[in-house]
Design a protein around this motif. Structure first.
Motif: not given
Length: 262
Positions: A40-45
């Protein structure tokens, strides 16, 4: 010790937490540019921001979200990433399963992430490494690939296949400065394991420390859970130019769970 990773580009699959994140952090400390991957983008960010905040180093930190069970998303990730010097195949999933109750979907899920994701990433990234004459691929394996637990048969089976995959790939690197190795990790206190231990401890009216001690006391020479960084340190060494004579190997960072030689 300077491992000679300054300027190298390192892609770590499944690296927003746990062992994968620890590898990203260790590589960054050595001056490498790290590429974080998660679903997920949120976890990567969040992971990339944490790496920048906690570790003062010159290497670039980037992140790309992709579901590695999807071949199309793997292709998109690699198209975006470009050239990679080091690939760490860490993404995986595990869980306790009653063999007689497992479904084909359970087996397919283990197959797609624990075996095929690493195969697909390696299939794209190994040829350019061979063409350039230098590269590293490290598979994050497990002692369960050698001593398959009866309550984790799908997991152990796929990890055994991944171990065989790495051994076969190493034979394709003959005469080059490219290496392919596997690290056989033991019971590490990763984020996922911590959450499970906390739930079990609460259900059994035990403290987390009591349960942790009981889980590893009979099976580990280390007599405790392994910290993800203890596995990451070996992974980053194998990723470096200093490990040029280690190829086609399965190295143990299992805390002494495997009491016979492998």
């Amino acid at each position: 010790m300077d491992l000679g990773l300054t300027g190298k580009r390192v892609l770590i699959s499944g690296s927003t937490q746990g062992i994968g994140y620890a590898v990203a952090a260790a590589a960054r400390r050595e001056g490498a540019s790290v590429i974080v991957n998660g679903r997920t983008p949120d976890r990567v960010s969040a992971a990339t921001e944490r790496l920048r905040r906690e570790i003062d180093a010159s290497g670039e930190v980037t992140g790309i979200s992709a579901d590695l069970t999807d071949p199309a998303q793997i292709d998109s990730l690699l198209d975006a990433v470009g050239a990679v010097d080091v690939l760490i195949n860490n993404a995986g999933t595990f869980g306790l399963m009653d063999f007689t109750e497992t479904t084909d979907a359970d087996w397919q899920g283990q197959f797609d992430l624990n075996l095929m994701a690493g195969m697909r990433l390696s299939r794209r990234l190994l040829p350019p490494m061979l063409q350039r004459g230098w590269g590293r691929i490290v598979f994050i394996g497990t002692e369960s690939a050698v001593d398959v637990p009866g309550d984790m048969i799908p997991y152990g089976t796929m990890k055994a296949a991944s171990l065989a995959l790495a051994a076969g790939l190493a034979k394709l690197t003959r005469g080059t400065e490219v290496t392919v190795n596997t690290v056989l990790g033991g019971p590490a206190y990763s984020d996922g394991v911590a959450a499970t231990v906390e739930q079990i401890a609460a259900a059994q009216s035990m403290t987390v420390e009591q349960l942790k001690a009981g889980l590893v006391r009979d099976s580990s020479l280390l007599q405790r859970f392994i910290h993800p960084r203890e596995i990451a340190d070996l992974v980053v060494y194998l990723s470096s130019p200093l490990a040029s004579a280690t190829n086609g190997a399965a190295l143990r960072a299992d805390g002494g769970v495997l009491t016979t030689a492998y």
